[in-house]
Design a protein around this motif. Structure first.
Motif, PDB file in Angstrom:
ATOM      1  N   PHE A   1      -7.532  -7.885   1.995  1.00 18.13           N
ATOM      2  CA  PHE A   1      -7.643  -7.498   3.399  1.00 18.13           C
ATOM      3  C   PHE A   1      -8.108  -8.734   4.150  1.00 18.13           C
ATOM      4  O   PHE A   1      -9.292  -9.055   4.153  1.00 18.13           O
TER       5      PHE A   1
ATOM      6  N   ASP B   1      -2.606  -3.936  -3.495  1.00 18.73           N
ATOM      7  CA  ASP B   1      -1.897  -4.081  -2.223  1.00 18.73           C
ATOM      8  C   ASP B   1      -2.566  -5.163  -1.392  1.00 18.73           C
ATOM      9  O   ASP B   1      -3.606  -5.692  -1.768  1.00 18.73           O
TER      10      ASP B   1
ATOM     11  N   LEU C   1      -4.826   3.013   9.149  1.00 18.87           N
ATOM     12  CA  LEU C   1      -4.672   2.341   7.865  1.00 18.87           C
ATOM     13  C   LEU C   1      -5.690   2.877   6.856  1.00 18.87           C
ATOM     14  O   LEU C   1      -5.336   3.245   5.738  1.00 18.87           O
TER      15      LEU C   1
ATOM     16  N   TYR D   1      -3.129  -6.275   3.013  1.00 16.42           N
ATOM     17  CA  TYR D   1      -2.945  -5.956   4.431  1.00 16.42           C
ATOM     18  C   TYR D   1      -3.544  -7.069   5.275  1.00 16.42           C
ATOM     19  O   TYR D   1      -4.592  -7.615   4.934  1.00 16.42           O
TER      20      TYR D   1
END
Length: 124
Positions: free
Chosen positions: A86, A105, A119, A107
């Motif tokens: 992030f 993941d 989100l 972002y």
């Protein structure tokens, strides 16, 4: 997936406060922010904190997010904690490397509060 204990490793206090405000509106999860990645890694290794999800910034002093991710994935006791990168910017050339290192993941940090809430609502 519902997480009960979220750790954010990020050296930017304002970003962490913004994240916490959005998280509190969409989740009952406990939240911890650690601003020094070296301290965060030590606390994880020593089992002083036990998150079930980590949000990890890339650009930090002392130890960058890629180094933290690599060290976490080497350690048997913490390697299975899901990690989401992030960060303000995620260069294209490291997006594949992030996945190869074991992040679930990644972002880019949104500047819009509503976008961040949505989100987090979907992730937590």
């Amino acid at each position: 997936m519902k997480y009960k204990n979220i750790l954010q490793i990020d050296d930017d206090y304002d970003d962490c406060n913004f994240f916490l405000e959005a998280l509190e509106e969409v989740s009952a999860a406990a939240y911890t922010a650690i601003h020094n990645p070296v301290h965060a890694l030590q606390k994880l290794i020593n089992n002083e904190i036990r998150p079930d999800l980590i949000f990890l910034d890339i650009n930090m002093p002392f130890m960058n997010g890629m180094e933290v991710l690599t060290e976490i994935k080497k350690r048997e006791v913490i390697k299975n904690i899901p990690i989401i990168i992030f960060s303000t910017s995620i260069p294209l050339d490291i997006k594949t490397k992030i996945r190869d290192l074991g992040a679930i993941d990644f972002y880019t940090k949104p500047n819009d509060f509503k976008v961040l809430k949505n989100l987090l609502k979907n992730l937590t």
